[in-house]
Design an enzyme around this catalytic site. Structure first.
Site, short mmCIF file in Angstrom:
data_model
loop_
_atom_site.label_atom_id
_atom_site.label_comp_id
_atom_site.label_asym_id
_atom_site.label_seq_id
_atom_site.Cartn_x
_atom_site.Cartn_y
_atom_site.Cartn_z
CB CYS A 66 12.98 35.52 -17.58
SG CYS A 66 14.05 36.24 -17.59
CG ASP A 68 15.13 38.07 -15.48
OD1 ASP A 68 13.92 38.60 -14.75
OD2 ASP A 68 15.33 37.12 -15.25
CB CYS A 93 13.11 37.41 -10.78
SG CYS A 93 14.38 37.07 -11.26
CB CYS A 136 19.19 35.77 -13.12
SG CYS A 136 17.34 34.69 -13.47
#
Length: 172
Positions: A66, A68, A93, A136
């Site tokens: 992703c 991150d 994000c 996350c």
């Protein structure tokens, strides 16, 4: 014409003629819990410590899928073993930023062993993260472990010890 077709397909985003376009934005924002929005809009403890400081542990983790990337730093009182301060920098994000922010608040004032018990499920539950954003909270948990491991490695090197740094950090 294309807008009319899109509005019919999406439906929830259609608005009466002349109504402001903010309605669609507000509906999208409601997908995230207010805690995520709060930590995203007002992140706590953003910054960096000197990574060469022996009382600082740095955890740098990322999720290639992703994009991150999270850097978590902890400052430890060497006498008590408590984390006195924490900061982060996150590229990612809103859920990644919120997870980082929450973690910095949670680790302050706790013993090293205690912060290793913080699990991604607790972070995700606190922020009410949707299933697609659970990575996350996993990154945040990994960042804690990496920061503790880095601090312990520095401490072991400083003491001239060849022993493995805090096995709990590696196993956790």
């Amino acid at each position: 014409m294309l807008r009319n077709v899109a509005n019919r397909l999406v439906g929830t985003f259609s608005r009466p003629a002349g109504a402001p376009a903010t309605g669609a934005v507000l509906q999208l924002q409601r997908l995230y819990h207010e805690r995520v929005v709060d930590h995203y809009d007002n992140p706590r403890n953003v910054g960096a410590f000197d990574k060469t400081d022996p009382t600082v542990g740095t955890g740098l983790v990322g999720a290639p899928a992703c994009g991150d990337v999270m850097k978590l730093q902890i400052k430890v009182d060497e006498e008590t073993g408590k984390i006195t301060d924490a900061c982060f920098k996150t590229f990612g994000c809103g859920s990644a930023i919120a997870s980082s922010s929450v973690v910095t608040e949670w680790v302050k004032g706790k013993q090293m062993e205690e912060v290793l018990t913080i699990k991604n499920t607790e972070i995700a539950k606190h922020l009410s993260l949707p299933p697609v954003k659970l990575h996350c909270s996993m990154l945040a948990e990994d960042a804690i472990k990496a920061a503790v491991k880095d601090y312990e490695a520095k401490r072991a090197k400083e003491n001239g010890s060849a022993e493995a740094p805090l096995e709990k950090a590696a196993d956790a």
